[in-house]
Design a protein around this motif. Structure first.
Motif, PDB file in Angstrom:
ATOM      1  N   ILE A 153      28.565 -30.773  -2.897  1.00 51.78           N
ATOM      2  CA  ILE A 153      27.415 -30.141  -3.552  1.00 51.78           C
ATOM      3  C   ILE A 153      27.783 -28.698  -3.897  1.00 51.78           C
ATOM      4  O   ILE A 153      27.541 -28.214  -5.013  1.00 51.78           O
ATOM      5  CB  ILE A 153      26.176 -30.193  -2.634  1.00 51.78           C
ATOM      6  CG1 ILE A 153      25.695 -31.637  -2.495  1.00 51.78           C
ATOM      7  CG2 ILE A 153      25.056 -29.325  -3.206  1.00 51.78           C
ATOM      8  CD1 ILE A 153      24.556 -31.809  -1.520  1.00 51.78           C
ATOM      9  N   ALA A 154      28.414 -28.021  -2.921  1.00 51.70           N
ATOM     10  CA  ALA A 154      28.848 -26.648  -3.149  1.00 51.70           C
ATOM     11  C   ALA A 154      29.814 -26.598  -4.336  1.00 51.70           C
ATOM     12  O   ALA A 154      29.725 -25.721  -5.203  1.00 51.70           O
ATOM     13  CB  ALA A 154      29.514 -26.110  -1.890  1.00 51.70           C
TER      14      ALA A 154
ATOM     15  N   ALA B 265      29.672 -25.233 -11.764  1.00 46.57           N
ATOM     16  CA  ALA B 265      28.586 -25.196 -12.741  1.00 46.57           C
ATOM     17  C   ALA B 265      28.619 -26.422 -13.642  1.00 46.57           C
ATOM     18  O   ALA B 265      28.572 -26.328 -14.873  1.00 46.57           O
ATOM     19  CB  ALA B 265      28.643 -23.907 -13.572  1.00 46.57           C
TER      20      ALA B 265
ATOM     21  N   ASP C 244      21.427 -33.218  -6.601  1.00 51.10           N
ATOM     22  CA  ASP C 244      22.865 -33.244  -6.308  1.00 51.10           C
ATOM     23  C   ASP C 244      23.178 -34.048  -5.038  1.00 51.10           C
ATOM     24  O   ASP C 244      24.168 -34.774  -4.982  1.00 51.10           O
ATOM     25  CB  ASP C 244      23.396 -31.815  -6.136  1.00 51.10           C
ATOM     26  CG  ASP C 244      23.788 -31.226  -7.486  1.00 51.10           C
ATOM     27  OD1 ASP C 244      23.681 -31.971  -8.488  1.00 51.10           O
ATOM     28  OD2 ASP C 244      24.185 -30.055  -7.527  1.00 51.10           O
TER      29      ASP C 244
ATOM     30  N   ARG D 157      29.953 -28.616  -6.874  1.00 52.60           N
ATOM     31  CA  ARG D 157      29.216 -28.799  -8.135  1.00 52.60           C
ATOM     32  C   ARG D 157      28.549 -27.499  -8.567  1.00 52.60           C
ATOM     33  O   ARG D 157      28.529 -27.149  -9.743  1.00 52.60           O
ATOM     34  CB  ARG D 157      28.148 -29.888  -7.982  1.00 52.60           C
ATOM     35  CG  ARG D 157      28.704 -31.307  -8.027  1.00 52.60           C
ATOM     36  CD  ARG D 157      27.578 -32.328  -8.070  1.00 52.60           C
ATOM     37  NE  ARG D 157      26.849 -32.311  -9.333  1.00 52.60           N
ATOM     38  CZ  ARG D 157      27.261 -32.942 -10.439  1.00 52.60           C
ATOM     39  NH1 ARG D 157      28.371 -33.639 -10.420  1.00 52.60           N
ATOM     40  NH2 ARG D 157      26.552 -32.888 -11.545  1.00 52.60           N
ATOM     41  N   LYS D 158      28.005 -26.772  -7.596  1.00 56.51           N
ATOM     42  CA  LYS D 158      27.347 -25.500  -7.906  1.00 56.51           C
ATOM     43  C   LYS D 158      28.373 -24.506  -8.455  1.00 56.51           C
ATOM     44  O   LYS D 158      28.137 -23.848  -9.475  1.00 56.51           O
ATOM     45  CB  LYS D 158      26.703 -24.926  -6.637  1.00 56.51           C
ATOM     46  CG  LYS D 158      25.536 -25.755  -6.126  1.00 56.51           C
ATOM     47  CD  LYS D 158      24.211 -25.241  -6.694  1.00 56.51           C
ATOM     48  CE  LYS D 158      23.022 -25.986  -6.075  1.00 56.51           C
ATOM     49  NZ  LYS D 158      22.896 -27.380  -6.586  1.00 56.51           N
TER      50      LYS D 158
ATOM     51  N   PRO E 185      23.588 -30.351 -15.027  1.00 58.08           N
ATOM     52  CA  PRO E 185      22.701 -31.139 -14.174  1.00 58.08           C
ATOM     53  C   PRO E 185      22.590 -32.566 -14.701  1.00 58.08           C
ATOM     54  O   PRO E 185      22.702 -32.805 -15.903  1.00 58.08           O
ATOM     55  CB  PRO E 185      21.363 -30.398 -14.268  1.00 58.08           C
ATOM     56  CG  PRO E 185      21.451 -29.567 -15.503  1.00 58.08           C
ATOM     57  CD  PRO E 185      22.902 -29.242 -15.718  1.00 58.08           C
TER      58      PRO E 185
END
Lengths: 268, 415
Positions: free
Chosen positions: A57-58, A64, A72, A60-61, A67
């Motif tokens: 998840i980190a 960037a 997520d 993906r953040k 969405p």
């Protein structure tokens, strides 16, 4: 009954059934030994995928990535599940013969029992994480559509891929201990080329075929398709390559295993 | 329908010995390199070794067969083929009945599991059904004498308890053909007796047993047939007495005792030859009426100020007695010892000899020791009067007499 060179028991698969109780005992042994003398016990089956999920998840953040219309956590977890099923089953199975060397050199039973029993722990762990996914989806109020009935097919596909590749490496491992080093590498590298942190949709269209060559891609995207409804498209090409490679790998694995099995006790 | 349950024809097993690596398995790189070399026609360093070659035999239902042979004669390979663990290279075996093989005690025992769990797991590995184990569970546990610890992980067991439990599971197998490889060497002597008793029960039940052991006394007491293997071939086959005799003669024809017969940390003392009544390694028949002269020739690699030699005599798998020498100074070089067993002490039967040495007079002081059993054997033949049969009157003939008193006095409790 006759014992002779080159005469593997003709009733091999039947024998496998006769020995089903032993299969149960071996699986049960692996399961009950797994979390003995650990403070957290079965909780480990949840903690590991949970941490993997957080890491991705980190990722993906940080990367960037666009969405996807799905939280997520669900997007990543629905991929971590099949990946973990495949990777743990694959590593357990590929090491199982060497790990049971004392049994193999001292007792007769159809050798195929050993990899089958080795699947048990990963399948049970998978069940636990599946329950965890259900909880996460309930938390986000995200209900799967009726496509979820197709999920067992992809579970079977993942298990067959792991078993087929696993028995192939397990048999190779008996003779060449080199493969003990190959397997962790395959698993480690596989995590990065499989669409766990990203989706196949995030990949530029021109390169998707390359990612789809990885048989796990089809399985992961299949999982998402079953669980995420309209937010995850179906990729027929990826699914097809997955099925084809799984069948080929399974056939190769079982063939090589059966061919070398007779000499296991001599070289292990 | 004949009652032959095992029939081997031209049985052979070939192994390849690689001279390049210490490991039995090859690495992938070696195979690749070798394939490349072969293509270029260079010689490869592999040697063929026949662990078993051209072995024929037949075993009938209810036979208890002892398999005898020196280390490396092919006994274990034979048992492995019979229990389907490995395939023969040539020939075939016809098996007629359910086979259970015990090549090791406690195969598959897992240290983390409890005694109870291991009984079920091991039973299943040896080919018992869950139901069968459940039925015999209490019997197994009480035979092993571990009732109180049965729900404890076996890693916390003493090694004796562990072995007893493992053997006990195996002892309760009920196959038609039982294959046993030297597993009786576990536990203390009381437990060994119990195991032998159990083996006798099994064979009395009409089952076929194949049994490998180096203990000739045990073999003679429980087997009725024998197979002698030597260098992979079957050299004698038939009545156990004649086969044991053939083995002893073969052993006697060798020059020196094999060094691997003697174990222990003390390496500086070696026993080279044993003579019994002037015959090397014994194996012969003597009369119970003559004294038994045992002469041991050996070598000391260093000066030992306080050496003690021991000699034990075994019969039917049990130790009859041990005699110990006084502590003495052993000079570097050859030594020769002589022990005499008085005439008329031993009753007719087979006896085998064990020898040992240690480097301190007192057992309590730290010392090195070495010890070997079955180094030599002899038989006392029955030329005595009828009342000296061993099975009727025991093993040892003691010269003690009853005397009759004139006024018998019975002690009574005070009223």
């Amino acid at each position: 009954m006759r014992i002779e060179a080159g005469r593997a028991s003709r009733r091999y698969w039947q024998d496998l059934w006769t020995y089903r109780e032993l299969l149960g005992f071996l699986a049960w042994r692996d399961l009950s030994v797994r979390y003995k003398q650990t403070a957290l016990g079965v909780a480990w089956a949840v903690i590991r995928p949970a941490f993997t999920m957080l890491v991705f998840i980190a990722f993906r953040k940080l990367a960037a990535l666009p969405p996807s219309g799905v939280p997520d956590a669900i997007l990543v977890l629905s991929a971590v599940l099949p990946w973990q099923l495949f990777s743990t089953a694959f590593s357990e199975v590929s090491g199982c013969l060497v790990g049971n060397a004392n049994l193999i050199s001292k007792v007769y039973f159809p050798r195929f029992l050993v990899p089958l029993a080795a699947m048990a722990t990963s399948v049970i762990d998978f069940m636990v994480t599946l329950a965890m996914l259900a909880l996460v989806m309930a938390w986000f109020g995200y209900a799967p559509t009726d496509k979820v009935v197709m999920l067992p097919l992809f579970v079977v596909l993942a298990a067959c891929l792991a078993l087929g590749a696993g028995v192939f490496f397990a048999a190779l491992n008996v003779q060449f201990r080199d493969f003990r080093y190959v397997v962790p590498f395959v698993v480690q590298a596989g995590l990065f080329v499989s669409p766990v942190a990203f989706t196949l949709g995030d990949v530029p269209e021109a390169w998707r075929w390359l990612v789809a060559l990885n048989p796990v891609t089809g399985i992961i995207e299949g999982f998402r398709w079953c669980l995420l409804g309209a937010n995850a498209p179906f990729y027929p090409l990826a699914t097809l390559t997955s099925v084809a490679i799984t069948l080929a790998m399974f056939a190769l694995g079982v063939w090589y295993f059966r061919r070398t099995e007779r000499g296991f006790a001599d070289v292990i | 329908m004949s009652d032959i349950v095992i029939r081997a024809e031209n049985l052979g097993k070939k192994y390849r010995i690689s001279h390049e690596t210490a490991q039995p398995y090859r690495t992938f790189r070696e195979t690749l390199a070798k394939g490349f070399q072969r293509r270029r026609g260079s010689a490869h360093q592999e040697e063929e070794f026949w662990a078993l070659r051209g072995v024929d035999f037949e075993i009938r239902r209810g036979d208890v067969v002892g398999v005898i042979g020196r280390n490396g004669a092919g006994k274990s390979t034979l048992l492995k083929i019979l229990s389907r663990i490995t395939e023969p290279t040539t020939g075939y075996v016809d098996l007629n009945g359910r086979v259970a093989s015990l090549l090791e005690v406690g195969t598959g025992f897992h240290p983390e599991l409890t005694g109870r769990e291991n009984v079920y797991l091991n039973g299943s590995i040896l080919g018992m059904r869950r139901e069968e184990v459940r039925r015999k569970f209490d019997e197994i546990v009480s035979f092993a004498e571990v009732e109180r610890f049965i729900d404890m992980p076996v890693k916390r067991y003493s090694s004796g308890m562990y072995m007893r439990l493992a053997f006990s599971v195996a002892a309760h197998l009920e196959p038609e053909i039982l294959i046993v490889d030297e597993v009786l060497a576990v536990g203390d002597s009381a437990f060994q007796k119990k195991c032998l008793g159990r083996m006798e029960e099994v064979s009395a039940g009409g089952r076929t047993v194949l049994f490998v052991s180096h203990n000739l006394g045990t073999l003679l007491s429980i087997c009725d047939k024998g197979i002698l293997l030597d260098a992979g071939g079957c050299v004698a086959n038939g009545n156990i007495r004649s086969v044991v005799k053939a083995y002893q003669q073969k052993a006697g024809s060798g020059e020196d005792l094999a060094p691997n017969l003697i174990g222990g940390p003390l390496k500086s003392v070696t026993f080279r030859q044993v003579w019994i009544n002037g015959e090397k390694l014994g194996g012969s028949q003597f009369s119970p009426g003559e004294p038994i002269q045992i002469r041991v020739v050996g070598n000391a690699a260093e000066h030992l100020p306080e050496a003690v030699f021991t000699l034990s005599l075994y019969a039917e798998g049990g130790r009859l007695f041990t005699v110990e020498d006084r502590p003495m100074t052993l000079h570097q070089g050859e030594f020769s010892l002589q022990v005499e067993i008085p005439a008329g002490l031993l009753r007719p039967g087979d006896y085998s000899l064990a020898l040992g040495a240690r480097t301190a007079a007192e057992l309590a002081t730290p010392h090195d020791w070495c010890w070997g059993t079955d180094l030599a054997s002899f038989e006392l033949n029955e030329v005595w009067s009828a009342n000296c049969k061993r099975d009727l009157h025991g093993m040892i003939n003691v010269n003690a007499r009853f005397t009759r008193e004139n006024a018998p006095i019975l002690e009574r409790a005070a009223t």
